[in-house]
Design an enzyme around this catalytic site. Structure first.
Site, PDB file in Angstrom:
ATOM      1  N   ASP A 228       0.811  -1.208   0.000  1.00  0.00           N
ATOM      2  CA  ASP A 228       0.000   0.000   0.000  1.00  0.00           C
ATOM      3  C   ASP A 228       0.852   1.270   0.000  1.00  0.00           C
ATOM      4  O   ASP A 228       0.728   2.132   0.867  1.00  0.00           O
ATOM      5  CB  ASP A 228      -0.935  -0.004   1.211  1.00  0.00           C
ATOM      6  CG  ASP A 228      -1.967   1.119   1.147  1.00  0.00           C
ATOM      7  OD1 ASP A 228      -2.376   1.492   0.036  1.00  0.00           O
ATOM      8  OD2 ASP A 228      -2.334   1.626   2.216  1.00  0.00           O
ATOM      9  N   GLU A 484       4.094  -7.728   7.152  1.00  0.00           N
ATOM     10  CA  GLU A 484       2.840  -8.370   6.780  1.00  0.00           C
ATOM     11  C   GLU A 484       3.019  -9.459   5.713  1.00  0.00           C
ATOM     12  O   GLU A 484       2.339  -9.471   4.680  1.00  0.00           O
ATOM     13  CB  GLU A 484       1.818  -7.324   6.328  1.00  0.00           C
ATOM     14  CG  GLU A 484       1.478  -6.330   7.435  1.00  0.00           C
ATOM     15  CD  GLU A 484       0.317  -5.423   7.101  1.00  0.00           C
ATOM     16  OE1 GLU A 484      -0.202  -5.483   5.971  1.00  0.00           O
ATOM     17  OE2 GLU A 484      -0.091  -4.643   7.993  1.00  0.00           O
ATOM     18  N   TYR A 537      -5.521  -2.889  13.103  1.00  0.00           N
ATOM     19  CA  TYR A 537      -6.263  -1.638  12.922  1.00  0.00           C
ATOM     20  C   TYR A 537      -7.659  -1.763  13.524  1.00  0.00           C
ATOM     21  O   TYR A 537      -8.668  -1.759  12.822  1.00  0.00           O
ATOM     22  CB  TYR A 537      -6.316  -1.278  11.441  1.00  0.00           C
ATOM     23  CG  TYR A 537      -4.970  -0.832  10.921  1.00  0.00           C
ATOM     24  CD1 TYR A 537      -4.598   0.498  10.983  1.00  0.00           C
ATOM     25  CD2 TYR A 537      -4.054  -1.753  10.409  1.00  0.00           C
ATOM     26  CE1 TYR A 537      -3.354   0.914  10.536  1.00  0.00           C
ATOM     27  CE2 TYR A 537      -2.816  -1.353   9.958  1.00  0.00           C
ATOM     28  CZ  TYR A 537      -2.458  -0.011  10.021  1.00  0.00           C
ATOM     29  OH  TYR A 537      -1.222   0.392   9.585  1.00  0.00           O
ATOM     30  N   GLU A 573       1.890  -1.234  14.159  1.00  0.00           N
ATOM     31  CA  GLU A 573       0.988  -0.374  13.387  1.00  0.00           C
ATOM     32  C   GLU A 573      -0.382  -0.318  14.051  1.00  0.00           C
ATOM     33  O   GLU A 573      -0.943  -1.352  14.430  1.00  0.00           O
ATOM     34  CB  GLU A 573       0.831  -0.874  11.945  1.00  0.00           C
ATOM     35  CG  GLU A 573       2.088  -0.754  11.102  1.00  0.00           C
ATOM     36  CD  GLU A 573       1.855  -1.164   9.648  1.00  0.00           C
ATOM     37  OE1 GLU A 573       0.683  -1.173   9.207  1.00  0.00           O
ATOM     38  OE2 GLU A 573       2.843  -1.480   8.962  1.00  0.00           O
TER      39      GLU A 573
END
Length: 688
Positions: A228, A484, A537, A573
């Site tokens: 991303d 990731e 998240y 994160e």
């Protein structure tokens, strides 16, 4: 770059060959530096272990070396997307690019080429060609060797000098160099030609795929990838010419330790390289001097025919992270001077052959199943994931932006960041050393998938080159092997077991970690790491809008990672996208109020986890907004930044500043900044 001549010079000069040995607190347990390198056995039978990188010292002027920058305006020409290798077949490198009859664009170096122009260069897939001319002094012809060094070309590059092949390299974000003395015209103009290829495939680091799309104007190649952030390309960092003597110091390895009594120890290991003429030069001795910040000699040593040793420094001034000490980031200068027998009959004094200076921070780093310690003191890391990303120049090196970023890091009270998701510039590493900002240093392996031996070779090579480049930086406190990865898939277990075994053998006294988005029950990577990092998240990608579903979910997951693997835990994160200036009361996703509320609930969870002692860090995603590929879920890019893309604070920055300085005061008795609070009333001000 791999230096095949190293073993020859090692034999000629008695220089120790590169080795890997067990370490404790970053110091070799085995004092025999002449042992051959041995790597562990791997499950992948066909994997080729990367040869140790040598050379690539950062270009520095000295009494014996000259450095010239080739930064500035270059010419750039785009290849046909349908035929990216046409320039190789047609040998564009033999003459100036203008003779091809194609358009030449003025292109700044360093910079990504994508956002410079107003045409379709931004989304070009395939190769582009760079070119520039230069002169070298006649004095460089005699008793000198001339080197051409690229700090980063993304993704791969082939380089010619005056129409002759000089070098090639793949894996962006890492330096490479070549000696070009034999290719130069010392009495005429010289030309550098570079073919840069931005295509990513299943065996590149990072991975991607190129497919064909049908447009109104016909079929075109399109670069696909799962990570991303935008796949910026070009000559991203500085290009240098530099000279060395015929025989010179080619590589340096430093390890430091600090005892509880304040005794500093620096272990050093040098490699020499000599050209054919240089091989006849006989070194007499090596003078090693450690100078403090004021230039005074703090320790020194003279070695004869030995190129490794140790310096001991009583009452050493330690390298401390920002806000852990009143004088963070203390650096000494380690000076190496190589002497040879003088050719002058009138003097018995030896002659200086080569000199190189290296900044050094003295500190100890250790870790256990509960904590990470620097100079014997437990660390609590607080900071950011970041990106090298800015308007116009993309991922190109910008010293003004670099200075601004570090000013903001210190303003907000951060003590660390992760180089997500690739090695950052060498200049940024030097800034981190100087300012006491700790680095979790990450290789470009983001979203790794389709596990196979050829990919593993590239992955190991990227880590080997990264560790070789950054091993001497005191700011580096951990290596991150991936971000990731698809670590729940079949094949991930053997892949990461092999990767981590290799990386641990060259880890140079740092723990290994990774940023994982799998679950503790399905991840095949975490069990091999020293520190487990995870990305999650809450209230953004899951339970959107529900900030009342953060504390319990986060604390329970962190405890699950701990229970499963028994290692220190970091959240690498968390966050949510926020449009600058968008407000909503009550809070609504994408508003500044929602980002503040989301952060505040995470702070509560982190404080609960800190009481359990094994939770050692919290990292926001992201430091600043950054560009991504075009998707309907991204409005001009990823907006999770605490700062905007042009480095101005969002509302949450002030909350985060309160948080980070409160932690510094609690953990290290750091005084709070005078401007942390604003006057509201006499009563409230006294309470604060």
């Amino acid at each position: 770059m791999r230096w095949l001549w190293i073993p020859v010079t090692c034999l000629l000069f008695g220089i120790p060959q590169p080795k890997v040995s067990a370490t404790k607190d970053g110091l070799p347990l085995n004092p025999n530096l002449d042992e051959p390198t041995e790597y562990p056995l791997f499950e992948y039978e066909d994997v080729k272990i990367p040869a140790p990188t040598r050379g690539l010292l950062y270009p520095r002027d000295s009494e014996t070396r000259e450095v010239r920058s080739l930064d500035g305006m270059w010419g750039l020409m785009k290849s046909s997307p349908e035929d990216p290798l046409e320039g190789i077949r047609e040998k564009w490198f033999l003459n100036t690019l203008r003779q091809t009859g194609r358009e030449i664009i003025a292109m700044p170096v360093p910079a990504s080429y994508n956002d410079i122009t107003t045409d379709d260069l931004r989304d070009h897939v395939g190769t582009v060609w760079y070119e520039r001319t230069f002169f070298v002094p006649r004095s460089w012809r005699v008793n000198q060797r001339t080197w051409l060094r690229f700090s980063s070309v993304h993704y791969s590059a082939v380089v010619w000098v005056n129409g002759q092949n000089a070098t090639s390299h793949s894996i962006g974000h890492l330096p490479f160099e070549a000696e070009i003395s034999r290719l130069l015209n010392f009495d005429a103009e010289n030309r550098i030609t570079v073919m840069c290829d931005n295509r990513l495939g299943n065996r590149t680091i990072p991975q991607g795929s190129v497919y064909e799309a049908t447009t109104d104007y016909g079929p075109v190649p399109v670069q696909g990838y799962t990570f991303d952030f935008f796949n910026y390309a070009g000559i991203h960092r500085s290009v240098h010419l530099y000279t060395t003597p015929l025989l010179h110091i080619s590589d340096i390895e430093i390890t430091t330790k600090l005892t509880t009594e304040g005794l500093g120890r620096i272990d050093y290991l040098l490699w020499l390289d000599g050209s054919q003429e240089g091989l006849r030069i006989q070194p007499t001795h090596l003078l090693v001097q450690l100078r403090d910040r004021d230039g005074e000699v703090a320790a020194q040593q003279i070695n004869k025919a030995v190129y490794h040793g140790s310096l001991l420094l009583p009452n050493a001034k330690p390298w401390w992270p920002y806000l852990m000490h009143p004088d963070p980031g203390y650096l000494y200068e380690l000076q190496f001077e190589l002497f040879v027998a003088s050719n002058e009959e009138e003097t018995d004094a030896d002659a200086l052959q080569d000199a190189y200076r290296l900044p050094v921070g003295i500190r100890s780093l250790s870790w256990s199943n509960d904590s990470l310690l620097i100079n014997g003191k437990p660390l609590y890391l607080r900071g950011f994931g970041r990106h090298e990303d800015s308007d116009i120049r993309g991922k190109g090196l910008d010293n003004a932006l670099l200075a601004r970023d570090f000013s903001l890091l210190k303003w907000i009270g951060a003590n660390a960041y992760r180089t997500s998701h690739y090695p950052y510039s060498e200049e940024s590493m030097q800034f981190a050393d100087q300012h006491g900002i700790m680095i979790v240093d990450e290789c470009p392996a983001v979203n790794i998938d389709i596990f196979e031996p050829q990919l593993l070779e590239q992955h190991m090579s990227s880590l080997e080159q990264l560790i070789h480049r950054d091993r001497n930086h005191p700011s580096v406190v951990a290596w991150s092997v991936a971000n990731e990865p698809r670590s729940t898939k079949q094949g991930a277990f053997k892949y990461f077991e092999s990767l981590v075994n290799f990386t641990r053998s060259i880890a140079h006294g740092r723990p290994l970690t990774a940023a994982i988005n799998a679950s503790p029950t399905t991840c095949h990577l975490a069990q091999f790491l020293d520190i487990v990092g995870f990305n999650r998240y809450n209230s953004w990608y899951q339970n959107s809008g529900r900030t009342d579903m953060i504390v319990n979910l986060l604390t329970n997951e962190a405890q699950s990672w701990r229970d499963k693997f028994g290692k220190p835990i970091i959240q690498f994160e968390y966050g949510g996208d926020t449009m600058e200036g968008m407000h909503s009361l009550p809070a609504f996703i994408w508003s500044e109020e929602y980002q503040v509320e989301l952060f505040s609930r995470h702070f509560k969870a982190f404080d609960e986890l800190r009481e359990r002692k094994w939770f050692i860090g919290e990292f926001v995603w992201n430091f600043a907004d950054f560009r991504t590929a075009q998707t309907i879920t991204r409005v001009g890019g990823n907006k999770k930044g605490v700062f905007t893309r042009n480095r101005q604070p969002k509302e949450v920055a002030f909350l985060l500043r309160w948080r980070y300085f409160a932690l510094a005061k609690e953990l290290d008795q750091c005084p709070l900044p005078q401007d942390l609070t604003v006057y509201i009333s006499k009563h409230v001000h006294n309470e604060l």
